[in-house]
Write a protein that holds these residues in place. Structure first.
Motif, PDB file in Angstrom:
ATOM      1  N   UNK A   8       0.851  -1.176   0.000  1.00  0.00           N
ATOM      2  CA  UNK A   8       0.000   0.000   0.000  1.00  0.00           C
ATOM      3  C   UNK A   8       0.886   1.224   0.000  1.00  0.00           C
ATOM      4  N   UNK A   9       0.727   2.092  -0.968  1.00  0.00           N
ATOM      5  CA  UNK A   9       1.603   3.253  -1.055  1.00  0.00           C
ATOM      6  C   UNK A   9       0.796   4.467  -1.459  1.00  0.00           C
ATOM      7  N   UNK A  37       8.614   6.705   8.935  1.00  0.00           N
ATOM      8  CA  UNK A  37       9.713   6.271   8.074  1.00  0.00           C
ATOM      9  C   UNK A  37       9.954   7.346   7.017  1.00  0.00           C
ATOM     10  N   UNK A  38      11.180   7.443   6.483  1.00  0.00           N
ATOM     11  CA  UNK A  38      11.456   8.436   5.437  1.00  0.00           C
ATOM     12  C   UNK A  38      10.570   8.200   4.221  1.00  0.00           C
ATOM     13  N   UNK A  39       9.892   9.246   3.772  1.00  0.00           N
ATOM     14  CA  UNK A  39       8.923   9.097   2.688  1.00  0.00           C
ATOM     15  C   UNK A  39       9.564   8.605   1.402  1.00  0.00           C
ATOM     16  N   UNK A  40      10.719   9.138   1.069  1.00  0.00           N
ATOM     17  CA  UNK A  40      11.361   8.743  -0.182  1.00  0.00           C
ATOM     18  C   UNK A  40      11.786   7.294  -0.170  1.00  0.00           C
ATOM     19  N   UNK A  41      12.416   6.859   0.914  1.00  0.00           N
ATOM     20  CA  UNK A  41      12.901   5.483   1.003  1.00  0.00           C
ATOM     21  C   UNK A  41      11.761   4.482   1.038  1.00  0.00           C
ATOM     22  N   UNK A  42      10.568   4.927   1.492  1.00  0.00           N
ATOM     23  CA  UNK A  42       9.435   4.013   1.611  1.00  0.00           C
ATOM     24  C   UNK A  42       8.315   4.357   0.636  1.00  0.00           C
ATOM     25  N   UNK A  43       8.652   5.085  -0.422  1.00  0.00           N
ATOM     26  CA  UNK A  43       7.715   5.250  -1.529  1.00  0.00           C
ATOM     27  C   UNK A  43       7.666   3.957  -2.316  1.00  0.00           C
TER      28      UNK A  43
END
Length: 299
Positions: A2-3, A72-78
């Motif tokens: 889910x993103x 969590x960092x948004x970019x790393x967990x996109x």
């Protein structure tokens, strides 16, 4: 996965942010580990847990439900960032281990519904919206899982171990010579090799047949003690922890007051069967039963 993510990543570890800061800072997203009922031990347990990237775990509540979440960092967990992480075995192992640790810690004190690995939302507000939207489904699942745990059962067949077992050799003696006083005729090396290969193939077939019969016996005994059963694909390679080939891989939803009875029912079932091994694991949080019964749960 889910993103619902936007924005770039911020370097470093997650900061200790207040709830208001987390919801307004779009460089961080909300990773969801599990869902339980609000007002249970989850609220007291959450601050003592450490999530991904050393983030502090918290609860996000709505409509009587509570989600265990960490920033969590948004970019790393996109979606793109998670794809890169899941392709890296070291990072994948770290994510899976941390996810599992948080879920199992929560499961020791409350009934929880484990979320899939890498379930990420833009912020806590989106998590609340998810709880409100799927509240009836989650409530029904939690009611079904209340007072239950998951046990895993795997059956392994190891033809090499079966062939090396002296009981297998004793069960298949060489053919006797014809007549009471006749000695067995000499066997050429080539013929001896072919006989050995035939015996090995027979032992292998016997081992797989025995494993299949034992898996049926396990299923018959376990089903009577469990509320539900899920059949997974047999594990292969590094995923298969036991010796030999994984023939059967199943999960059972068992009432907590029958866990010992379940273990006793399967104890010693493979004793005396060369090359066959049964592995029972758990109790675990009910990962295999985290979808409604009407949905397919074959993995």
């Amino acid at each position: 996965m889910t993103s619902h993510l936007q924005g770039a990543a911020s370097p470093g570890q997650p900061r200790r942010l207040s709830t208001e800061q987390r919801e307004s800072d779009h460089s961080w997203s909300s990773y969801v580990y599990a869902i339980g009922r609000a007002g249970t031990d989850l609220d007291a347990l959450a601050p003592r847990l450490t999530g991904l990237r050393d983030g502090r775990v918290r609860t996000v509540t709505a409509d009587g439900l509570a989600a265990l979440v960490s920033s969590v960092p948004a970019g790393a967990f996109s979606a793109e960032g998670m794809k890169a992480q899941l392709e890296n075995l070291t990072e994948l192992e770290q994510i899976a281990r941390t996810h599992h640790t948080v879920v199992e810690a929560a499961h020791t004190g409350a009934t929880v519904l484990p979320m899939r690995l890498a379930t990420v939302y833009l912020d806590d507000a989106r998590v609340r919206a998810m709880l409100l939207e799927r509240g009836a489904e989650f409530d029904a699942l939690l009611s079904r899982l209340e007072g239950h745990a998951e046990l895993g059962v795997k059956v392994y067949a190891d033809p090499r171990a079966a062939a090396a077992d002296p009981r297998a050799a004793a069960a298949d003696p060489p053919p006797a010579a014809e007549g009471p006083d006749r000695a067995a005729p000499p066997v050429s090396p080539g013929r001896a090799y072919l006989q050995q290969r035939r015996a090995q193939r027979q032992t292998q077939r016997d081992a797989y047949r025995a494993a299949g019969a034992l898996a049926d016996e396990v299923r018959g005994r376990a089903t009577g003690l469990a509320r539900d059963r899920v059949t997974h694909r047999p594990q292969q390679g590094e995923l298969a922890a036991g010796a030999g080939e994984n023939i059967a891989n199943e999960a059972y939803l068992v009432p907590v007051d029958r866990l010992r009875e379940f273990h006793r029912a399967l104890a010693g079932l493979a004793d005396g069967v060369p090359g066959i091994h049964i592995e029972v694991t758990g109790p675990w949080a009910p990962y295999s039963f985290a979808t409604p019964p009407a949905e397919s749960r074959s993995a």
